[in-house]
Enzyme design. Structure first.
Site, short mmCIF file in Angstrom:
data_model
loop_
_atom_site.label_atom_id
_atom_site.label_comp_id
_atom_site.label_asym_id
_atom_site.label_seq_id
_atom_site.Cartn_x
_atom_site.Cartn_y
_atom_site.Cartn_z
N ASP A 256 9.00 13.01 -158.82
CA ASP A 256 9.03 13.91 -157.67
C ASP A 256 10.50 14.22 -157.40
O ASP A 256 11.41 13.57 -157.94
CB ASP A 256 8.33 13.31 -156.45
CG ASP A 256 7.93 14.39 -155.43
OD1 ASP A 256 8.50 15.51 -155.49
OD2 ASP A 256 7.06 14.13 -154.59
C1 BGC Z 1 7.06 17.36 -153.25
C2 BGC Z 1 6.38 17.74 -154.55
C3 BGC Z 1 6.89 19.07 -155.01
C4 BGC Z 1 8.39 18.98 -155.18
C5 BGC Z 1 9.03 20.24 -155.71
C6 BGC Z 1 8.57 17.49 -153.32
O1 BGC Z 1 9.10 17.46 -152.04
O2 BGC Z 1 6.69 16.06 -152.87
O3 BGC Z 1 5.00 17.75 -154.37
O4 BGC Z 1 6.27 19.47 -156.20
O5 BGC Z 1 8.97 18.68 -153.93
O6 BGC Z 1 9.15 21.20 -154.73
#
Ligand code: BGC
Length: 723
Positions: A256
């Site tokens: 993540d």
């Molecule tokens: C989220 C993810 C997301 C990523 C990219 C993170 O804050 O938890 O689910 O895909 O950001 O934007």
């Protein structure tokens, strides 16, 4: 009717299992993809391999994640982009129903088609990897991102995940199963540890990931939180042992965004790609890149492991056929002026409208007040700020980080900008004949609401409850909801309208369960739950309210009478033991004899269905059981029923009283003969995780299969024993 019979060994032919539409493209097998990937990666230097695994840094490319820039002549930079429900940070895209609504449709074929249209849009914008579906488990009712996922039941979430992934990947786009694992609340998500026992891990939280791996998912995203004390993105247990070991996952694990906390422990633990690449957004440093090359030189990480990381990424790319004719990225998340603004929406709004209607749950319908009969209706009051929206508010808050007007999505990275939004008021205006006068009061002023409701034949009052991701705080809610009551004084609004009009209909747009202190008000004749329907909100709602579509949505979570009835709540502790174990959601209410307000799987129709003639057939050669029931539409309108099958396990297995193990949505014509609905239970459905043996085991003894219209509306049951 509740019928408990001994197993009947009859064969009932033919089921109405929905068949998903034909795929545009069939992904390669992992073996085929690996043959190609081995050859390409075999020609790469250590630096080139590491380059593939390292994002270029936040906002340094057109997508939210961009990998491996320009050092591999035969391998492109990959574009990774949110969201699970549509394309984030781009225009001329569809912004459809949320994951939780996909689940509420209980419609496998529709969920597949939703994946397919998203795959088409992502591909047409040049996106290699869609960052979805989300499959966290709605462990707590107030969890901020529950609406991105598929609800509180692992079996439902598993099916919805697999169908979505197959839909997306049938268009040659890599899907991402996220977030592994225990990312069940936003509060302290970067520090807290989800402490999950072995059996609960397997039977609940890992279950949707297992189904995703079986569906051939290309990528898995590790979560922000710690799992049993170790960061998920460096957890040898989660990534190497469970995901790559037990589940046999062959694709790549991406972090993540800024969930990577180290170099060697992460790489050796099983992380294959760090996103967005920098240690912190814009820090200019990385745990991978040259830091990883140095770690290999120092012998902390083997080059073989780096080869494995690169091979997993390249194999996923080949598997999805992205080596041939994949469109270049043609939008820019951070500099819209650099994009080409290609319209990728096609006719996807039609499916979005259908799914909006098919996922609307009818919770109450006294005296058949619904469907509305325009010929008998003169004045209709439409009340509440959730009924409409000022067009200037449509996308006014980044990532929908506000609750203005009607609610059709939560907030955070899981969103897509609305190309337009049909509000409930607009949908009703368009659908009703001129003979009906609509008196609208699209705000939450109690005095105005009372006045507007008074003179109408029927008053529809709208209210909502919102949540999202923790990097945005909305009205004091940092992702998770502070409580599960309606926002903006919604309870008083509902109460006031009900006091003023004896034909009150309540419509709720919500990210998840709410409390309903007004539930016993005698003037509330109907309660309609469209959840988060996306851009076609008002049209889909009008379709249901006017009976163009017979409601067939079912609750993918339990609505409790009291917030304290739920098994778990958002915790402020740094160690969060999942004490309820297997008893997530409806299983807890069953096991503890707690009566919910509206149970999991519940939803009404404008017609009635009768269940009859349960039959069980055991297949002794291949471990398996076939259960069928006859279902008939005995009311006076065509409609779809969601036939649900729950298993009661032999006592020794120590399972919750009833475990969902099958569902089928079938369309039935009024007056037509009963149709058979068949469920097949194999080892996946019949086993529990044996912690001593460390494997799935089919227990000895008597099972009971319960077939019905919800988790508590069981119409037929039978016992069987596996020989
Ligand atoms: C989220 C993810 C997301 C990523 C990219 C993170 O804050 O938890 O689910 O895909 O950001 O934007």
């Amino acid at each position: 009717m509740y019928l408990l019979s001994r197993a009947i060994f009859t064969f009932v032919a033919c089921s109405s299992i929905a068949i998903s539409s034909i795929s545009a493209f069939t992904p390669l097998s992992w073996d085929q993809a690996y043959v190609k990937a081995d050859m390409l990666v075999g020609q790469m230097s250590l630096e080139q391999k590491v380059n593939l695994t390292t994002g270029v840094g936040w906002s340094n490319g057109p997508c939210v994640g961009n990998s491996g820039r320009s050092v591999n002549p035969n391998f492109p930079e990959l574009c990774l982009q949110d969201a699970p429900l549509g394309i984030r940070f781009a225009d001329l895209v569809s912004s459809g129903v949320a994951g939780i609504n996909a689940a509420a449709s209980f419609d496998k074929a529709a969920i597949r088609r939703r994946g397919e249209y998203m795959g088409k849009e992502f591909r047409a914008k040049g996106i290699n990897v869609q960052l979805g579906p989300g499959m966290n488990m709605a462990r707590t009712a107030a969890g901020g991102r529950n609406w991105e996922g598929f609800g509180e039941d692992p079996y439902l979430a598993g099916i919805a995940s697999a169908e979505t992934i197959q839909g997306i990947q049938s268009e040659g786009v890599m899907a991402t199963a996220k977030h592994i694992i225990g990312n069940e609340q936003e509060t302290n998500r970067n520090e807290a540890s989800s402490d999950i026992d072995d059996r609960t891990m397997h039977e609940i939280y890992l279950w949707p990931f297992a189904r995703s791996v079986e569906a051939g998912v290309a990528s898995v995203m590790c979560s922000y939180n710690k799992v049993n004390g170790v960061y998920a993105c460096e957890s040898e247990y989660v990534l190497n042992q469970l995901l790559k070991g037990e589940l046999g996952f062959k694709g790549f694990v991406q972090s993540d965004w800024s969930a990577t906390h180290s170099t060697s422990p992460s790489v050796n633990g099983g992380l294959d790609m760090t996103m967005p690449g920098d240690v912190k957004f814009g820090s200019g440093t990385s745990y991978f890149g040259s830091t990883l090359v140095d770690a290999v030189r120092r012998g902390e990480v083997t080059e073989a492991r780096v080869t494995d990381m690169a091979t997993r990424i390249v194999a996923a790319w080949y598997k999805l056929g992205q080596d041939q004719n994949f469109p270049p990225v043609n939008f820019d998340s951070f500099h819209p002026d650099r994009g080409q603004h290609i319209d990728v929406q096609d006719n996807h709004k039609e499916l979005i409208r259908e799914m909006g209607a098919a996922s609307t749950v009818l919770l109450r319908n006294k005296n058949n007040i619904l469907p509305l009969q325009p010929s008998k209706l003169r004045r209709l009051a439409v009340i509440g700020e959730d009924a409409d929206m000022n067009p200037s508010d449509l996308n006014s808050c980044p990532d929908h980080g506000c609750d203005k007007g009607t609610l059709a999505q939560g907030w955070g990275s899981g969103t897509a900008e609305f190309p337009y939004l049909i509000t409930p008021l607009q949908g009703l205006q368009d659908a009703l004949p001129d003979s009906v006068t609509i008196d609208a009061s699209a705000d939450n002023d109690i005095g105005k609401a009372t006045q507007t409701a008074k003179g109408a034949d029927i008053a529809i009052v709208f209210a909502n409850s919102d949540s999202g991701e923790e990097y945005i705080t909305v009205e004091g809610n940092k992702g998770d909801r502070n409580d599960i009551s309606l926002w903006h004084n919604g309870d008083s609004l509902v109460e006031a309208v009900a006091n003023a009009n004896k034909n009150t209909i309540v419509v709720i747009h919500s990210v998840g369960p709410i409390t309903m202190p007004w539930i016993n008000h005698p003037n509330i004749q109907a309660i309609v739950w469209p959840g988060l329907p996306g851009q076609e909100s008002g049209n889909a709602l009008a379709d249901v309210l006017l009976g163009k579509v017979n409601p067939s949505g079912r609750l993918p979570y339990t609505i409790a009478k009291n917030v304290n009835d739920y098994p778990a709540s958002v915790s402020k502790d740094m160690n969060i033991p999942y004490k309820e174990g297997l008893l997530i959601g409806h299983r807890w209410f069953d096991a503890n004899g707690i009566q919910p307000l509206f149970e999991f799987g519940y939803g009404m129709s404008y017609t009635k269905f009768n269940y009859d003639k349960i039959a069980v057939e055991i297949d002794p050669t291949h471990v398996g059981v076939k259960v069928s029931v006859m279902v008939q539409n005995t009311g006076n309108m065509d409609g779809a029923e969601v036939v649900q099958a729950y298993l009661g396990f032999p006592e020794d297995a120590d399972e919750p009283p009833k475990v969902l193990r099958g569902f089928e949505k079938i369309n039935l014509k009024k007056g037509a003969p009963a149709e058979p609905v068949t469920f097949r239970f194999g080892p996946t459905e019949l086993s529990y995780w044996d912690t001593d043996k460390q494997r799935w085991v089919i227990p000895v003894g008597q099972f009971t299969v319960y077939v019905g219209a919800s988790s508590r509306d069981i119409r037929q049951a039978a016992n069987f024993t596996i020989p």
